[in-house]
Design a protein around this motif. Structure first.
Motif, PDB file in Angstrom:
ATOM      1  N   ALA A  11     -24.495   1.283  -8.472  1.00  0.00           N
ATOM      2  CA  ALA A  11     -24.777   0.764  -8.528  1.00  0.00           C
ATOM      3  C   ALA A  11     -24.225  -1.408  -8.794  1.00  0.00           C
ATOM      4  CB  ALA A  11     -25.866   0.569 -10.268  1.00  0.00           C
ATOM      5  N   THR A  59     -34.913  -7.623  -3.794  1.00  0.00           N
ATOM      6  CA  THR A  59     -36.883  -7.300  -3.686  1.00  0.00           C
ATOM      7  C   THR A  59     -37.501  -8.390  -4.465  1.00  0.00           C
ATOM      8  OG1 THR A  59     -36.439  -5.625  -5.676  1.00  0.00           O
ATOM      9  CG2 THR A  59     -36.187  -4.776  -2.309  1.00  0.00           C
ATOM     10  N   ARG A 106     -28.640  -5.768  -8.930  1.00  0.00           N
ATOM     11  CA  ARG A 106     -29.209  -6.474  -7.814  1.00  0.00           C
ATOM     12  C   ARG A 106     -30.330  -6.021  -6.662  1.00  0.00           C
ATOM     13  NH1 ARG A 106     -25.479  -7.601  -2.237  1.00  0.00           N
ATOM     14  NH2 ARG A 106     -26.622  -5.136  -2.080  1.00  0.00           N
ATOM     15  N   ASP A 107     -29.944  -4.653  -6.685  1.00  0.00           N
ATOM     16  CA  ASP A 107     -31.850  -4.740  -5.689  1.00  0.00           C
ATOM     17  C   ASP A 107     -32.979  -5.443  -6.616  1.00  0.00           C
ATOM     18  OD1 ASP A 107     -30.167  -2.518  -5.241  1.00  0.00           O
ATOM     19  OD2 ASP A 107     -31.388  -0.537  -5.870  1.00  0.00           O
ATOM     20  N   THR A 108     -33.110  -5.716  -7.657  1.00  0.00           N
ATOM     21  CA  THR A 108     -34.429  -6.566  -8.304  1.00  0.00           C
ATOM     22  C   THR A 108     -33.986  -7.930  -7.477  1.00  0.00           C
ATOM     23  OG1 THR A 108     -34.355  -5.795 -10.057  1.00  0.00           O
ATOM     24  CG2 THR A 108     -35.588  -7.009 -10.438  1.00  0.00           C
ATOM     25  N   HIS A 114     -28.806   3.035  -7.173  1.00  0.00           N
ATOM     26  CA  HIS A 114     -29.490   1.892  -6.931  1.00  0.00           C
ATOM     27  C   HIS A 114     -30.947   1.299  -7.155  1.00  0.00           C
ATOM     28  CE1 HIS A 114     -25.951   0.414  -5.167  1.00  0.00           C
ATOM     29  NE2 HIS A 114     -25.374   1.339  -4.731  1.00  0.00           N
ATOM     30  N   GLY A 115     -31.617   2.137  -7.121  1.00  0.00           N
ATOM     31  CA  GLY A 115     -32.855   2.183  -7.169  1.00  0.00           C
ATOM     32  C   GLY A 115     -33.664   1.650  -8.285  1.00  0.00           C
TER      33      GLY A 115
END
Length: 413
Positions: free
Chosen positions: A201, A251, A246-248, A168-169
């Motif tokens: 992810a 955050t 989606r992590d972006t 995910h990161g």
């Protein structure tokens, strides 16, 4: 008269939003939009002049990288004429902000012809099947609730990426890194001691409208003109550069030179933008109810006065909640990431959900006291009543999750 949200000063990068460029046409064609389950062509043609699509587009592509307070004000102004048009305006702006999280090459392709490119999206929940191929992915699947897709040039779709080693990161432009499976340090392990399989992810991909088939499934009681139909894709190739995780979104864009509006997390502003059309719809409902009360000769009636005072007050109070949330978002956009307070997003979710409930309750009271003439399909009050219930039904505005998120923040302080 209800309290209007103050507009921000004009940004030097472009003209301010112009809701009047579309609101008159939206009011004229509101019933046509409902019957067709899509915005009227004249309304669609007027959208670029209103400036919503370009509002959050990065300035290097000709956009404004604008603010949230101004957007809420403009969306609500359109919502007084037609909530479906306002919904599409809010999402045109919001989807431009989401697309600004894509890699540079995708942005250059997307906005090659200018910043007014209309973008649709179906990113919650993820769906479909993603297959890794040289240079990108093959995508197949079906997604629901793609508002405005019939007048979009591109669409953002979300799916789960189960490629081996994907986590995910990762950054938006990071390609598949199979070496992750060989890294023992800090790596999660299964109960038997072997490296655990990383979770899939949550990936967002950009596709041209031509790659998507639209299924005209939208037949709702409210927001009928949004054309929130289902879409499907069959083995469409998506190049590597047209994707981000989606992590972006959750955050914000990490680059130091990113525009302020792109640095804030999705959860800070999503509920706010979904509620803004409801504010306009409630104001339009109040205007329609007041006109009807005058026709009936009832302004001097104590019951009419009490209804107006109560409902206009509730609409004003909801507007103040949304104003405060929008201003928090604009302030957070100027705050260094390290100083961002997680509680701000939870507070915005709480306030947008509360505002949606207040607006729905006010219009419910207006509708109940308007008499049988409000039931006529030509009466804008009944349309606003239906539209408000559709707005409040959105997942981002549900009181339960908003309350749970807010209480978690309190518990952690």
């Amino acid at each position: 008269m209800t309290t209007a949200l103050p507009a921000l000063p004009t940004l030097p990068s472009g003209l301010p939003l112009a809701p009047t460029a579309v609101s008159g046409l939206a009011a004229r064609h509101a019933r046509d939009a409902e019957e067709a389950a899509r915005l009227h062509p004249e309304v669609v043609a007027a959208l670029p002049a209103a400036g919503f699509a370009r509002h959050f587009v990065p300035r290097r592509w000709g956009g404004r990288a604008g603010g949230f307070t101004e957007l809420v004000h403009a969306v609500a102004a359109v919502g007084e004429a037609c909530a479906s048009t306002a919904w599409c305006c809010a999402l045109l702006a919001g989807h431009g902000r989401l697309a600004a999280h894509l890699p540079e090459a995708a942005q250059a392709e997307l906005w090659a012809d200018g910043p007014d490119t209309p973008i649709a999206a179906a990113v919650v929940p993820p769906a479909g099947r993603l297959t890794r191929v040289p240079g990108g992915w093959r995508l197949t699947g079906r997604w629901s609730f793609a508002s405005g897709v019939e007048h979009a040039d591109w669409i953002l779709l979300a799916t789960l990426d189960e490629s081996p080693g994907k986590t995910h990161g990762n950054t938006p432009d990071e390609i598949l890194d199979t070496s992750l499976a060989e890294r023992p340090a800090g790596q999660a392990t299964a109960p038997d001691g072997r490296p655990a399989t990383p979770p899939p992810a949550y990936r967002i991909l950009l596709l041209p409208r031509a790659d998507v088939r639209v299924h005209r499934t939208w037949d709702s009681v409210g927001l009928r003109g949004t054309g929130s139909h289902s879409v499907s894709v069959e083995e469409a190739f998506v190049p590597e550069h047209r994707s981000c995780l989606r992590d972006t979104l959750m955050t914000g864009v990490p680059e130091a030179d990113a525009a302020p509006c792109h640095r804030v997390p999705y959860t800070l502003v999503a509920a706010l933008l979904f509620c803004a059309p409801g504010l306009g719809a409630a104001r339009g409902a109040l205007d329609a109810w007041t006109a009807s009360a005058r026709e009936r000769g009832g302004p001097g009636d104590a019951g009419v006065q009490q209804t107006y005072a109560r409902c206009s007050g509730e609409i004003d109070a909801a507007a103040l909640l949304l104003q405060a949330a929008a201003q928090r978002a604009d302030r957070a956009a100027l705050t260094p990431a390290a100083a961002f307070e997680p509680g701000t997003a939870a507070r915005n979710q709480r306030d947008a959900s509360l505002a949606a409930g207040m607006l729905t309750g006010a219009v419910e009271q207006l509708f109940r006291t308007a008499g049988s003439r409000a039931l006529d399909r030509s009466n804008p009050l009944q349309r606003a009543w239906r539209d408000l219930h559709a707005v409040a039904a959105h997942g981002a505005l549900q009181p339960g999750p908003a309350a749970a998120s807010f209480i978690r923040v309190l518990d952690n302080n």
